[in-house]
Design a protein around this motif. Structure first.
Motif, short mmCIF file in Angstrom:
data_model
loop_
_atom_site.label_atom_id
_atom_site.label_comp_id
_atom_site.label_asym_id
_atom_site.label_seq_id
_atom_site.Cartn_x
_atom_site.Cartn_y
_atom_site.Cartn_z
N PHE A 90 0.89 -1.50 0.46
CA PHE A 90 -0.12 -0.08 -0.33
C PHE A 90 0.87 1.39 0.13
CE2 PHE A 90 1.00 -0.56 4.73
CZ PHE A 90 0.94 1.71 4.74
N MET A 91 2.03 1.03 0.22
CA MET A 91 3.20 2.17 0.52
C MET A 91 3.98 2.66 -0.59
SD MET A 91 5.39 2.23 4.17
CE MET A 91 4.45 2.52 5.21
N LEU A 92 3.50 1.36 -1.42
CA LEU A 92 3.98 1.88 -2.73
C LEU A 92 3.05 1.93 -3.66
CD1 LEU A 92 6.87 1.43 -5.09
CD2 LEU A 92 5.55 -1.43 -5.34
N ALA A 93 2.35 1.27 -3.43
CA ALA A 93 1.44 2.04 -4.49
C ALA A 93 0.51 3.66 -3.84
CB ALA A 93 -0.09 1.82 -4.25
N LYS A 94 1.03 4.47 -2.35
CA LYS A 94 1.27 5.56 -2.49
C LYS A 94 1.98 6.86 -2.90
CE LYS A 94 -2.72 5.81 -0.17
NZ LYS A 94 -4.11 7.37 -0.42
N LEU A 95 3.34 6.51 -2.78
CA LEU A 95 4.11 6.51 -3.41
C LEU A 95 4.04 6.25 -4.98
CD1 LEU A 95 7.85 7.48 -3.51
CD2 LEU A 95 8.44 4.69 -4.08
N GLU A 96 3.74 5.62 -6.13
CA GLU A 96 3.66 5.06 -7.62
C GLU A 96 2.44 6.63 -7.53
OE1 GLU A 96 2.81 1.50 -7.99
OE2 GLU A 96 4.91 0.97 -8.52
N GLU A 97 1.51 7.09 -7.06
CA GLU A 97 -0.23 7.81 -7.15
C GLU A 97 0.57 9.20 -6.94
OE1 GLU A 97 -3.29 8.76 -4.69
OE2 GLU A 97 -3.11 7.14 -4.65
N TRP A 98 1.73 9.66 -5.78
CA TRP A 98 2.38 11.03 -5.37
C TRP A 98 3.21 11.41 -7.34
CZ3 TRP A 98 7.33 11.98 -5.81
CH2 TRP A 98 8.07 12.92 -4.98
N GLU A 99 4.20 9.86 -7.66
CA GLU A 99 4.27 10.44 -8.15
C GLU A 99 3.83 10.43 -9.36
OE1 GLU A 99 8.49 8.57 -10.05
OE2 GLU A 99 6.78 7.17 -9.86
N GLU A 105 0.86 11.79 -9.90
CA GLU A 105 0.98 13.55 -9.44
C GLU A 105 1.41 14.57 -9.51
OE1 GLU A 105 -0.56 13.41 -5.63
OE2 GLU A 105 -2.34 12.58 -5.76
N GLN A 106 3.04 14.15 -9.28
CA GLN A 106 3.90 15.19 -9.60
C GLN A 106 4.04 15.47 -11.21
OE1 GLN A 106 5.57 17.12 -7.36
NE2 GLN A 106 4.13 16.34 -6.21
N LEU A 107 4.00 14.47 -11.84
CA LEU A 107 4.17 14.59 -13.34
C LEU A 107 3.39 14.83 -13.94
CD1 LEU A 107 5.91 11.11 -13.59
CD2 LEU A 107 7.22 12.64 -13.71
N GLY A 108 2.10 14.92 -13.72
CA GLY A 108 0.96 15.30 -13.77
C GLY A 108 1.07 17.41 -13.64
#
Length: 92
Positions: A44-53, A55-58
């Motif tokens: 779940f932490m990896l998923a949150k990190l990927e989601e954040w990434e 968002e940052q790229l967007g």
């Protein structure tokens, strides 16, 4: 279980390290030569990190479009370096 394990300790305790991450949300830092080198984290932490990434790229893409004019061309590697650098600032 310790929060930090050497590579040798992590290898010997891998099933316990993985179980602690998946069932308890425990993060274990793996060290090499006494220095942090990697981490075992819950999915779940990896998923949150990927989601954040994402968002940052967007955000970076939106900022580039809003600036108008000729877009600056950078490589994917340069973009990732910028995203990761901004993430380190947020963590610090």
């Amino acid at each position: 279980m310790d929060d930090q394990l050497s590579i040798r300790e992590a290898r010997a305790q891998l099933p316990s390290v993985v179980n602690a991450a998946s069932s308890d949300g425990h993060v274990t830092v793996i060290t090499r030569g006494g220095e942090p080198a990697a981490a075992v984290i819950p999915l779940f932490m990896l998923a949150k990190l990927e989601e954040w990434e994402d968002e940052q790229l967007g955000r970076m893409a939106d900022e580039a479009l809003a600036e108008g004019g000729e877009p600056e061309r950078i490589t994917l590697g340069q973009m990732m370096d910028e995203v990761l650098a901004s993430g380190n600032d947020a963590v610090a």
